[in-house]
Design an enzyme around this catalytic site. Structure first.
Site, PDB file in Angstrom:
ATOM      1  N   LYS A 182      -7.674   3.369   5.976  1.00 53.27           N
ATOM      2  CA  LYS A 182      -8.173   3.390   4.731  1.00 53.27           C
ATOM      3  C   LYS A 182      -7.085   2.627   3.801  1.00 53.27           C
ATOM      4  CE  LYS A 182      -8.139   5.066   0.871  1.00 53.27           C
ATOM      5  NZ  LYS A 182      -7.954   4.464  -0.222  1.00 53.27           N
ATOM      6  N   GLU A 258       5.566   8.389   4.198  1.00 51.55           N
ATOM      7  CA  GLU A 258       6.854   7.439   3.565  1.00 51.55           C
ATOM      8  C   GLU A 258       6.072   7.483   1.916  1.00 51.55           C
ATOM      9  OE1 GLU A 258       9.302   6.160   4.869  1.00 51.55           O
ATOM     10  OE2 GLU A 258       8.672   6.406   6.906  1.00 51.55           O
ATOM     11  N   CYS A 292       8.843   0.614  -3.105  1.00 54.58           N
ATOM     12  CA  CYS A 292       9.507   1.912  -3.156  1.00 54.58           C
ATOM     13  C   CYS A 292      11.043   1.600  -2.841  1.00 54.58           C
ATOM     14  CB  CYS A 292       8.946   2.501  -1.779  1.00 54.58           C
ATOM     15  SG  CYS A 292       8.921   1.436  -0.249  1.00 54.58           S
TER      16      CYS A 292
HETATM   17  P1  NDP Z   1      -1.221   6.468  -3.623  1.00 57.16           P
HETATM   18  O1  NDP Z   1      -0.555   7.902  -3.069  1.00 57.16           O
HETATM   19  O2  NDP Z   1      -1.781   6.620  -5.012  1.00 57.16           O
HETATM   20  O3  NDP Z   1      -2.216   6.141  -2.792  1.00 57.16           O
HETATM   21  C1  NDP Z   1      -1.760   5.589  -1.487  1.00 57.16           C
HETATM   22  C2  NDP Z   1      -3.055   5.665  -0.601  1.00 57.16           C
HETATM   23  O4  NDP Z   1      -3.450   7.095  -0.343  1.00 57.16           O
HETATM   24  C3  NDP Z   1      -4.270   4.844  -1.201  1.00 57.16           C
HETATM   25  O5  NDP Z   1      -4.733   4.333   0.001  1.00 57.16           O
HETATM   26  C4  NDP Z   1      -4.978   5.913  -1.942  1.00 57.16           C
HETATM   27  O6  NDP Z   1      -6.347   5.388  -1.969  1.00 57.16           O
HETATM   28  C5  NDP Z   1      -4.996   7.235  -0.660  1.00 57.16           C
HETATM   29  N1  NDP Z   1      -5.104   8.464  -1.413  1.00 57.16           N
HETATM   30  C6  NDP Z   1      -4.879   8.953  -2.742  1.00 57.16           C
HETATM   31  N2  NDP Z   1      -5.224  10.030  -2.846  1.00 57.16           N
HETATM   32  C7  NDP Z   1      -5.471  10.429  -1.569  1.00 57.16           C
HETATM   33  C8  NDP Z   1      -6.096  11.920  -0.884  1.00 57.16           C
HETATM   34  N3  NDP Z   1      -6.152  12.939  -1.524  1.00 57.16           N
HETATM   35  N4  NDP Z   1      -6.258  12.019   0.469  1.00 57.16           N
HETATM   36  C9  NDP Z   1      -6.396  10.871   1.079  1.00 57.16           C
HETATM   37  N5  NDP Z   1      -5.776   9.694   0.538  1.00 57.16           N
HETATM   38  C10 NDP Z   1      -5.447   9.136  -0.608  1.00 57.16           C
HETATM   39  O7  NDP Z   1      -0.082   5.379  -3.882  1.00 57.16           O
HETATM   40  P2  NDP Z   1      -0.002   3.995  -4.508  1.00 57.16           P
HETATM   41  O8  NDP Z   1      -1.266   3.206  -3.929  1.00 57.16           O
HETATM   42  O9  NDP Z   1      -0.163   4.227  -6.099  1.00 57.16           O
HETATM   43  O10 NDP Z   1       1.148   3.372  -3.948  1.00 57.16           O
HETATM   44  C11 NDP Z   1       2.411   3.332  -4.541  1.00 57.16           C
HETATM   45  C12 NDP Z   1       3.287   4.378  -4.156  1.00 57.16           C
HETATM   46  O11 NDP Z   1       3.814   4.228  -2.665  1.00 57.16           O
HETATM   47  C13 NDP Z   1       4.783   4.576  -4.857  1.00 57.16           C
HETATM   48  O12 NDP Z   1       4.942   5.955  -4.998  1.00 57.16           O
HETATM   49  C14 NDP Z   1       5.557   3.996  -3.734  1.00 57.16           C
HETATM   50  O13 NDP Z   1       6.919   4.253  -3.837  1.00 57.16           O
HETATM   51  C15 NDP Z   1       4.954   4.448  -2.438  1.00 57.16           C
HETATM   52  N6  NDP Z   1       5.429   3.557  -1.453  1.00 57.16           N
HETATM   53  C16 NDP Z   1       6.301   4.075  -0.401  1.00 57.16           C
HETATM   54  C17 NDP Z   1       6.875   3.503   0.590  1.00 57.16           C
HETATM   55  C18 NDP Z   1       8.036   3.988   1.453  1.00 57.16           C
HETATM   56  O14 NDP Z   1       8.073   3.360   2.486  1.00 57.16           O
HETATM   57  N7  NDP Z   1       8.507   5.097   1.213  1.00 57.16           N
HETATM   58  C19 NDP Z   1       6.483   2.009   0.525  1.00 57.16           C
HETATM   59  C20 NDP Z   1       5.451   1.461  -0.373  1.00 57.16           C
HETATM   60  C21 NDP Z   1       4.876   2.416  -1.344  1.00 57.16           C
HETATM   61  P3  NDP Z   1      -6.917   4.699  -3.455  1.00 57.16           P
HETATM   62  O15 NDP Z   1      -5.752   4.480  -3.867  1.00 57.16           O
HETATM   63  O16 NDP Z   1      -7.626   3.788  -3.008  1.00 57.16           O
HETATM   64  O17 NDP Z   1      -7.669   6.076  -4.225  1.00 57.16           O
END
Ligand code: NDP
Length: 500
Positions: A182, A258, A292
């Site tokens: 997803k 992550e 991140c």
């Molecule tokens: P989100 O947590 O908003 O979303 C990540 C994914 O999870 C998306 O596909 C989103 O769908 C999905 N999602 C959201 N809510 C749910 C839920 N309740 N159940 C299942 N899936 C869900 O993150 P962002 O997309 O905003 O990405 C940025 C974040 O990712 C930052 O915090 C960054 O630090 C972190 N990150 C961490 C990394 C690491 O390696 N530690 C690497 C890269 C990023 P949708 O958005 O389509 O609603």
């Protein structure tokens, strides 16, 4: 794969090897954040699509040809996928830049080659996996084998769409799992392109299913709750990770997280100041700070503050903001207007709150269309560790700077947030560098560098930045079950018995 197939009128799901629309016909707009224009429509997945994706993955894993693939066949398949990504490098880079607003120089030279390398790397690891075996004192032989988990769910964010999806897809496939991916709803295009690449590579139907759409109360959540899914590998925000952990608990899912970061570049007075300040600037503004591992906090020893800030300012002045598809541009737009407004609100908070000084930038540039999501590279001096700019993940082109006067104070400031993903330590004194790295509660510490990486090493964060580790063997461990097979040998005149 013909070029035009990559941006269809409606991006569809890939389920059982077929491109399908949502059963309820729902779609949403995919917007180019650099212009505000709609690129295409995207099918909005719901419980129905997740159910049929899990069903098709289950068939593929249990009875389809994939269940018969051996290690060498899986390794060859991964290599083919990596090769095809490289062959399509230019197109994929363009799609990624359109979706994210990220400069083409980053997607073409960073994200996409790395996505290919993820497959090539795991192709090699897959081919060379071995299982440990032991002979006990009683002559019995014990072997621990790795087996697929079954159907695994991958949930990925928008900031490094293909790079992170492939970082999970490749090891999950190497271990023989079937997958439901997803992707983030803001960045569906390169995941959609992977449907074509998997087809061309000859991946059997149903092995990788891609359901487009939203996360919370939608496709993402349905995937997490599905009883047929054995594990979830998630990259995204810390709060999302927490709610996924709760939603997956009733079905006892294995999980790898992550999460967010609040990286720091710590510059001691004895560092190579030119290199340190230059790299710290890059660490803060690559992908407009939407990384991140971004070094979003700069900590400078007070005696060299003016020197460091003057280098940072001159580096910032060289950042070229503009059209992400222009190869000379180094700062594109943020991922969408909503996120840009969130970043702008942090700068507003800084302007209104005592103890903050906006040194550079801090505005929405007016030379781009109103519906675009640009924000100026910004440098803010912050006096208090309690500031929201220090404690919260801004995830934009905003670099904070703080000063310190002692080793202990530097360590306390770096460790003084709930996150624990990464930090860079800049000093010419190797003893100091080792001492400080040992004290930091971070999953990754760079010494006199930033962003260098070897894929064999453990990747992940401490504290609220993650649960578990990915990378090399760690990902292969996550995506597999271990089974120990023990065989007795009565021909041995055993001197001792081995008991459970
Ligand atoms: P989100 O947590 O908003 O979303 C990540 C994914 O999870 C998306 O596909 C989103 O769908 C999905 N999602 C959201 N809510 C749910 C839920 N309740 N159940 C299942 N899936 C869900 O993150 P962002 O997309 O905003 O990405 C940025 C974040 O990712 C930052 O915090 C960054 O630090 C972190 N990150 C961490 C990394 C690491 O390696 N530690 C690497 C890269 C990023 P949708 O958005 O389509 O609603």
């Amino acid at each position: 794969m013909k070029r035009l197939e990559l941006i269809p009128d409606v991006v569809r799901h890939s389920i059982g090897g077929e491109l399908v629309r949502s059963q309820n016909g729902e779609t949403f707009d995919n917007v180019n954040p650099a212009t505000g224009e709609v690129i295409c429509k995207v099918s909005k997945g719901s419980d129905e699509e997740i159910n049929s994706a899990v069903e098709s993955a289950t068939q593929a894993w249990k009875v389809g040809p994939w269940s018969q693939y051996n290690q060498s066949q899986r390794s060859s398949l991964l290599r083919r996928v990596g090769d095809l990504i490289l062959q399509r490098k230019e197109e994929l880079a363009e799609l990624e830049s359109l979706d994210t607003g990220k400069p083409i120089s980053e997607t073409l030279n960073g994200d996409i080659p790395r996505a290919a390398f993820n497959f090539h790397f795991y192709s090699e690891l897959c081919a060379h996996q071995v299982s440990p075996s032991f002979r006990s004192d009683d002559g019995s032989i014990h072997t621990t084998l790795r087996e697929p988990l079954g159907v695994v769910g991958l949930i990925t964010p928008w900031n490094l769409p293909l790079y992170l999806a492939t970082w999970k897809l490749a090891p999950a496939l190497a271990q023989g799992n079937a997958i439901v991916l997803k992707p983030a709803e803001l960045t569906p295009l390169t995941a959609f392109a992977m449907h074509h690449i998997f087809q061309e590579a000859g991946l059997p139907p149903g092995v990788v299913n891609i359901v487009q759409g939203f996360g919370g109360a939608s496709a993402g959540e349905a995937l997490v709750k599905h009883p047929g899914v054995k594990a979830i590998s998630f990259t995204g925000e810390t709060v999302t990770g927490s709610s996924i952990m709760a939603a997956g608990a009733p079905t006892l899912k294995k999980m790898s997280f992550e999460l967010g970061g609040k990286g720091a570049s710590v510059i001691f007075a004895d560092a190579d100041l030119q290199l340190a300040a230059k790299t710290a600037t890059r660490a803060a503004f690559r992908n407009a700070g939407q990384v991140c591992l971004a070094g979003s906090r700069l900590l400078v020893e007070e005696s060299v503050f003016e020197q460091v800030i003057s280098i940072v300012k001159s580096e910032m002045a060289q950042i070229k903001m503009g059209d992400p598809l222009d190869p000379s541009v180094t700062l594109g737009s943020l991922v969408n207007l909503e996120h840009r407004n969130k970043v702008a609100s942090y700068v507003e908070y800084a302007r209104k709150t005592k103890g903050h000084e906006v040194i550079v930038g801090g505005r929405i540039p007016d030379r781009f269309p109103e519906s675009s999501a640009y924000f100026e590279p910004t440098l803010i001096k912050v006096d208090s560790q309690a500031s929201r700019l220090i404690q919260e993940e801004v995830f934009g082109p905003v670099l904070t700077v703080q000063t310190f006067n002692s080793l202990d104070q530097a360590i306390e400031l770096v460790n003084g947030t709930k996150y624990g993903l990464s930090a860079s330590v800049w000093t010419k004194d190797i003893n100091k560098a080792q001492f400080v790295s040992g004290k930091l509660r971070m999953g990754l510490v760079w010494i006199n560098s930033w962003f260098i990486r070897n894929l064999h090493t453990a990747f992940g964060g401490m504290k609220h930045s993650g649960v578990g580790r990915e990378g090399g063997q760690y990902s292969l461990d996550f995506f597999s079950e271990m089974k120990t097979i023990s065989q007795a040998n009565p021909m041995f005149d055993a001197p001792t018995k081995t008991w459970i």
